[in-house]
Design an enzyme around this catalytic site. Structure first.
Site, PDB file in Angstrom:
ATOM      1  N   TYR A 143       0.722  -1.031   0.093  1.00  0.00           N
ATOM      2  CA  TYR A 143      -0.026   0.077   0.074  1.00  0.00           C
ATOM      3  C   TYR A 143       1.052   1.325   0.156  1.00  0.00           C
ATOM      4  O   TYR A 143       1.838   1.380   0.835  1.00  0.00           O
ATOM      5  CB  TYR A 143      -0.827   0.051   1.322  1.00  0.00           C
ATOM      6  CG  TYR A 143      -1.629   1.144   1.263  1.00  0.00           C
ATOM      7  CD1 TYR A 143      -3.009   1.414   0.859  1.00  0.00           C
ATOM      8  CD2 TYR A 143      -1.451   2.407   1.943  1.00  0.00           C
ATOM      9  CE1 TYR A 143      -3.782   2.409   0.937  1.00  0.00           C
ATOM     10  CE2 TYR A 143      -2.077   3.562   2.093  1.00  0.00           C
ATOM     11  CZ  TYR A 143      -3.238   3.555   1.637  1.00  0.00           C
ATOM     12  OH  TYR A 143      -3.850   4.824   1.492  1.00  0.00           O
ATOM     13  N   GLU A 196      -3.352   7.532  -4.161  1.00  0.00           N
ATOM     14  CA  GLU A 196      -3.526   6.404  -3.682  1.00  0.00           C
ATOM     15  C   GLU A 196      -3.213   4.973  -4.509  1.00  0.00           C
ATOM     16  O   GLU A 196      -3.807   4.959  -5.475  1.00  0.00           O
ATOM     17  CB  GLU A 196      -4.739   6.234  -2.496  1.00  0.00           C
ATOM     18  CG  GLU A 196      -4.736   4.907  -1.873  1.00  0.00           C
ATOM     19  CD  GLU A 196      -6.107   4.766  -1.062  1.00  0.00           C
ATOM     20  OE1 GLU A 196      -7.210   4.868  -1.671  1.00  0.00           O
ATOM     21  OE2 GLU A 196      -6.102   4.588   0.176  1.00  0.00           O
TER      22      GLU A 196
END
Ligand code: GDP
Ligand code: MN
Length: 392
Positions: A109, A197
């Site tokens: 992530y 993101e």
């Protein structure tokens, strides 16, 4: 303003960031052509909607057969996708991405965003990437690394290495990550972004870092002042709340919420206070709405119609403090709106300030079924009670 995944990936690729090979398709035929052009033996079909959680909702699928992949792309187009990030109606799917299917070794992530408390751009990373990052944040926060960027120094190479080592990357991957973060930061600043993101950032079978998913949010203020024309052109109104789009066309600051009490207020601070006090009395606001300081009767009429367009609204609280705006003009707007739109929910009106007596008189003379309230607490209590009374 949110961008689609394909738009976000395009911006990243322009900066040399690695993304999977892929194409956008808006019809079954385009999807089939894209699959042919990609070749290989695995394709990922991804619904393009402004919402995450697509994988778990059936909006992302890896297929190993050309016909099945083309059929699946075709079946998504024209549908709506409901994920845990959308409302019950979901988001319309007008485009799909067709990408080469990669063999994934690790899912990480990585994101960059503005941390308002620290007043810095921060980079957040975790080795536990993939679809459940919110759960990782809640149950295993120690698996999440945060670094902050000093605004005058910019993102430093050592910070890239810090993130890379924390993610357990090897030397070459750390180099790739450091370069990637530099690209993110430049893009972030130059394009007035508020979020990049990447979930997941993957390590593929060759050990390279690739952005498998991408989400970019642009600061609305930059769009409004005309600073980011190229990004503004990427706006997809089909993905936005229809009521909010309509309100914006009338220069009304409106945000749809989950509750049942519509709010019409002037001033953002007063609107926030109104929403709070509705909650104090056991209600829930259906919207945030600031009609603005220099408003007009026509704008008030439009605001009323917008509030009433939601089937969720069971009562309305009008709370106007006439400083610049005159209460009699607001009253005219309310009267015009109530006459135009059939209204069958209780409306509590609290007016205060400039020309308040004239305003109250207009409302009283109108013969309309409006509930006057002298102060804010009483107004909130009254609207919550009026809604309760109507319940069977
Ligand atoms: P999201 O659910 O909306 O965040 O959509 P993502 O783009 O993140 O895709 C969801 C999941 O699909 C990813 O976490 C991957 O596990 C999987 N996925 C996406 N692309 C590929 C691919 O090329 N190969 C493989 N094997 N899985 C993929
Ligand atoms: Mn994702």
């Amino acid at each position: 303003m949110n961008l689609h995944e394909f738009q976000a990936k395009h911006l990243l690729a322009e900066r040399g960031v690695s993304i999977p090979r892929g194409y956008v398709a808006r019809s079954g035929a385009e999807a089939r052509a894209a699959i042919g052009r990609l070749g290989g033996d695995a394709w990922v079909i991804k619904a393009q909607v402004h919402a995450g959680g697509r994988g778990k909702a059936g909006g992302v699928k890896v297929l190993n057969n050309e016909d099945e992949a083309a059929d699946f792309a075709d079946s998504l187009l024209g549908q709506r996708l409901v994920t845990k990030q959308t409302d019950a109606a979901g988001q319309p799917i007008e485009a799909v991405m067709i990408e080469e299917g990669l063999a994934i070794e690790r899912e990480l992530y990585l994101s960059m965003l503005i941390d308002r408390a620290r007043q810095r751009v921060v980079c957040i990373a975790s080795a536990a990437g993939g679809m459940d990052i919110e759960e990782v944040a809640a149950t295993a926060p120690e698996q999440i690394i945060t670094i902050e960027v000093h605004p005058s120094a910019g993102l430093q190479p050592y910070q890239g290495r810090q993130v890379g080592f924390a993610l357990g990357l090897d030397k070459r991957q750390v180099g790739e990550l450091t370069a990637m973060l530099q690209s993110f930061y430049q893009l972030f600043i130059e394009r007035d972004l508020s979020l990049i993101e990447i979930n997941p950032l993957v390590v593929d079978s060759a050990g390279s870092l690739i952005c498998l998913d991408a989400k970019i949010t642009v600061d609305d203020n930059a769009i409004e002042v005309g600073k980011q024309q190229q990004l503004a052109a990427m706006r997809d109104l089909s993905q936005e709340d229809a009521t909010e789009v309509r309100a914006a066309e009338h220069q009304l600051n409106y945000i749809t919420l989950d509750g049942n009490i519509g709010c019409m207020v002037n001033g953002a601070g007063l609107a926030m206070a109104t929403m709070d006090i509705i909650q104090v009395y056991g209600g829930a606001p259906a919207n945030f709405l600031d009609v603005g300081g220099g408003t007009s009767a026509a704008k008030v009429t439009e605001a009323f119609k917008i509030i009433l367009s939601s089937p969720r609204v069971e009562g309305i609280l009008v709370n106007i403090f006439g400083g610049i705006v005159r209460c009699d003009m607001i009253a005219e707007g309310i009267i015009a709106a109530v006459r135009e739109v059939e209204i069958n929910v209780p409306v509590v009106v609290r007016l205060e300030g400039t020309n308040v007596e004239e305003g109250k008189q207009l409302l009283a003379d109108s013969g309309l079924d409006l509930i006057p309230a002298a102060d804010l607490a009483y107004a909130a209590e009254r609207v919550v009670a009026a809604v309760e009374q109507r319940r069977p």
